[in-house]
Every structure is written in C-alpha cells, then in structure tokens.
Design a protein around this motif. Sequence first.
Motif, PDB file in Angstrom:
ATOM      1  N   VAL A   1      -4.214   4.383   1.920  1.00  0.00           N
ATOM      2  CA  VAL A   1      -3.143   4.040   0.987  1.00  0.00           C
ATOM      3  C   VAL A   1      -3.013   2.523   0.912  1.00  0.00           C
ATOM      4  N   THR A   2      -2.735   1.993  -0.274  1.00  0.00           N
ATOM      5  CA  THR A   2      -2.433   0.564  -0.416  1.00  0.00           C
ATOM      6  C   THR A   2      -0.946   0.396  -0.699  1.00  0.00           C
ATOM      7  N   VAL A   3      -0.317  -0.497   0.049  1.00  0.00           N
ATOM      8  CA  VAL A   3       1.117  -0.751  -0.076  1.00  0.00           C
ATOM      9  C   VAL A   3       1.344  -2.255  -0.126  1.00  0.00           C
ATOM     10  N   ASP A   4       2.104  -2.720  -1.094  1.00  0.00           N
ATOM     11  CA  ASP A   4       2.436  -4.142  -1.160  1.00  0.00           C
ATOM     12  C   ASP A   4       3.406  -4.502  -0.035  1.00  0.00           C
ATOM     13  N   ALA A   5       3.336  -5.754   0.404  1.00  0.00           N
ATOM     14  CA  ALA A   5       4.157  -6.198   1.537  1.00  0.00           C
ATOM     15  C   ALA A   5       5.516  -6.732   1.118  1.00  0.00           C
ATOM     16  N   ASP A   6       5.844  -6.637  -0.180  1.00  0.00           N
ATOM     17  CA  ASP A   6       7.096  -7.218  -0.646  1.00  0.00           C
ATOM     18  C   ASP A   6       8.257  -6.239  -0.688  1.00  0.00           C
ATOM     19  N   GLY A   7       8.034  -5.006  -0.239  1.00  0.00           N
ATOM     20  CA  GLY A   7       9.120  -4.039  -0.172  1.00  0.00           C
ATOM     21  C   GLY A   7       9.448  -3.350  -1.477  1.00  0.00           C
ATOM     22  N   GLN A   8       8.615  -3.504  -2.520  1.00  0.00           N
ATOM     23  CA  GLN A   8       8.899  -2.882  -3.808  1.00  0.00           C
ATOM     24  C   GLN A   8       8.563  -1.396  -3.833  1.00  0.00           C
TER      25      GLN A   8
ATOM     26  N   THR B   1      -4.519   7.754 -18.173  1.00  0.00           N
ATOM     27  CA  THR B   1      -3.967   6.967 -17.070  1.00  0.00           C
ATOM     28  C   THR B   1      -3.183   5.772 -17.589  1.00  0.00           C
ATOM     29  N   MET B   2      -2.000   5.559 -17.039  1.00  0.00           N
ATOM     30  CA  MET B   2      -1.152   4.429 -17.432  1.00  0.00           C
ATOM     31  C   MET B   2      -0.754   3.621 -16.199  1.00  0.00           C
ATOM     32  N   ASP B   3      -0.083   2.510 -16.446  1.00  0.00           N
ATOM     33  CA  ASP B   3       0.413   1.646 -15.369  1.00  0.00           C
ATOM     34  C   ASP B   3      -0.713   1.273 -14.396  1.00  0.00           C
ATOM     35  N   PRO B   4      -1.821   0.716 -14.897  1.00  0.00           N
ATOM     36  CA  PRO B   4      -2.960   0.398 -14.020  1.00  0.00           C
ATOM     37  C   PRO B   4      -2.659  -0.708 -13.019  1.00  0.00           C
ATOM     38  N   GLN B   5      -1.588  -1.483 -13.254  1.00  0.00           N
ATOM     39  CA  GLN B   5      -1.259  -2.575 -12.337  1.00  0.00           C
ATOM     40  C   GLN B   5      -0.500  -2.086 -11.107  1.00  0.00           C
ATOM     41  N   ASN B   6      -0.167  -0.813 -11.078  1.00  0.00           N
ATOM     42  CA  ASN B   6       0.571  -0.275  -9.935  1.00  0.00           C
ATOM     43  C   ASN B   6      -0.321  -0.283  -8.705  1.00  0.00           C
ATOM     44  N   GLY B   7       0.108  -0.992  -7.676  1.00  0.00           N
ATOM     45  CA  GLY B   7      -0.700  -1.133  -6.474  1.00  0.00           C
ATOM     46  C   GLY B   7      -0.441  -0.087  -5.413  1.00  0.00           C
ATOM     47  N   TYR B   8       0.407   0.886  -5.723  1.00  0.00           N
ATOM     48  CA  TYR B   8       0.702   1.969  -4.781  1.00  0.00           C
ATOM     49  C   TYR B   8      -0.320   3.077  -5.024  1.00  0.00           C
ATOM     50  N   THR B   9      -1.352   3.148  -4.195  1.00  0.00           N
ATOM     51  CA  THR B   9      -2.467   4.052  -4.439  1.00  0.00           C
ATOM     52  C   THR B   9      -2.914   4.729  -3.146  1.00  0.00           C
ATOM     53  N   ALA B  10      -3.691   5.792  -3.312  1.00  0.00           N
ATOM     54  CA  ALA B  10      -4.339   6.450  -2.177  1.00  0.00           C
ATOM     55  C   ALA B  10      -5.752   6.830  -2.606  1.00  0.00           C
TER      56      ALA B  10
END
Length: 351
Positions: free
Chosen positions: A124-131, A190-199
């Motif tokens: 999983v990828t998770v941003d470190a900014d708490g979003q 597929t939409m919102d390709p900039q979303n960095g919350y992935t698995a």
Amino acid sequence: MYREKTVGVVLPAYNEEGFVGDVIRGMPEYVDRIYAIDDQSTDDTWSEIRAAAREDGDRTHRPKGEDIEPMMADGGTTALENRAFVDDAIGRVVPIQHWHNRGAGGAIKTGYLAALKDGVDATVTVDADGQMDLDQMSRLLEPLVENEADYAKGNRLLSKEYRAAMPRFRFVGNAILSFLTKIAAGYWKTMDPQNGYTAISNEALEAIAVENLYEYYGYCNDLLVKLNVHGMRVADVTMPAVYGNEESSIQYSRYIPKVSLMLLQNFLWRLKAKYLVLDFHPLALFYLVGAGTAAVGLLGVGLTLLTALVAVGIPLSGSTGLLLLVAGVALLLFAMVFDMAESEHLETQVQ
C-alpha cells in the motif's frame, strides 16, 4: 497480516515533520512492514520517523524480523544501496533515507523495491501528510485479497460528498489529468489518477519494470500505463480525502506541462508495446492515421484563415482542410471505442 496476506506500506516523506509521526503511529495493526522513506528532507522528518518507529514498536510489541522473511532491513541491499541508506528495522518500521532527493515517484520506487525484496503480498502507498484515512486501507486490500484486481486505487470523484470536499482548483486539475490519463493508460473508467492511496499485488509489481518508473509526481499516471500493457486488473475504490493544514509541494506551473508530456510519450509507448509489439491490433493504425489526418486538416483550416488575412493563394482549400479535420477526429474516436473495449474487462469500481 490481512486475511492471510502480508501487507507492506510505502510511506514517502519530504519535509513532513509534524505529520509523518502521527501517520506511523496510526497504522493499522495488520500492517506487517512500514517502509518510511525520507526523501532528503530539510527539516526533522528523519528524526521523527525513527522516534515514531520506536513508539510503534513498543505499542505493537513487534520484535525485529517477526513477520516477513527474508528481511530487507539489513543496513542496505544491493538493489537499494545506490539510492538510499536502509536502516535496521525498528519493530515493523524500516527507516530508509535517500542519498539524494528523488521526488515523490522516486520514493515510491524505493519502497516498491524494498517490498519486492521482502516478497510482501500486497503493498500500500500512503502519503505522510495525514490526508489519507488509514481506516479505509482494508477497502483497498479487499479487491486484491479476493483476486478481483491486481491494483486498487482510491477515487475521490465517485462520491458527490467527496467531490464537494475537494478544493475547486484541485478538482479542475484532477478532471483534466483524469481525461488525459484515460487516453494514455487505456483505463477509460478509471478516474482520480493523482490519488496516491493505492494497493498493488506482488504479482503486479514483479510484472512491471519498477526501476523504470517515473520519479516525478506523475508516477501514479505512469504506473497505470505500465499496468495496462501487462494486462493488470485495476479497481477504483470510493475514498474520502482529509484536507488539513498541510501544504502541497507541487508547483503546478511546472507540474502540468511536465506530466502532460510524459503522458503523451507513455501513450505512444503503450500503442507500440501493446498493439504492435506484444500483439497486433488495428486501433494503433486508427490512432496514428487519425492523428495525422486531423493535424493536416487543422493545418489546412489554419492556412485558409491566414490566407484570408494576407490575401496570399494557398492550394489547400478551407473546405478540404475542414473535411480532413473531421475525418481525422472520426478516426480518433473510432480508435478510442476500440481501446475502451480492449480494457473494459480489466476495470472495476468499488463504492
């Protein structure tokens, strides 16, 4: 572990002091390894990662090497030693510090290489900014565990409520990049390709060339193109975003042109790799002929308008140029319909 699958989290961080520690401490219990990558921050991000790792280890009682073998946290590995310093694991956290700033995509790449080394089932990828809402992580993992997808990503645009929470300038930019990425990647639903919350599954990571991933902010768009070429299934998962006091480090004046050029190059590469090299499909010719015809037609229309202004004779009439332009656009639309059909079975949406 999550439903008998080992889970790793890639946590890229650049100047995220005050945020990254909370993200580490809030990680779900079922996460086996957290690859926290400090991308040469200029603040105390590295110290905060290590401090939060010690707190997390005390709280979860994770001794070194408890969950995943072989352990990548051995002070550096051949695959990563030229990119980063890999510290010994502190509980389930593997602190990694880049030798040089490599950008968001570069940090994700480092984490993916570490996860591949460990043989993690789902990363999983998770941003470190708490979003990102960590309670939603299981919704990303479910399509992989159920073997319904090889890659799952958050989508903030599927819900009206979530769309309303997104700042207007982000929504407009996201919509434009969504359309461009649909064309480039071939995942038309597929939409919102900039979303960095992935698995992503281990099989999908092994299929793509991780070392060749884009290292700027468009890494997620680039990854979709590579997944499509290898026939990987993608799930769009409805996901909220949390906007707080964090500040984006993206410079949009530089970001949009750079990512748009990358998408154009990736689109041409996808046509060649998927429809000419790995297999042959006439839609590649429809795309190329359509684009060429439309370009000639547009040039003809433009020259005709210029002629009217300067009263110079041009052999290509305006009607001919317009006809070519319409024919070219028709061929492009025809190619897009073919393209949609080719990848339709690879896409799913999870509400």
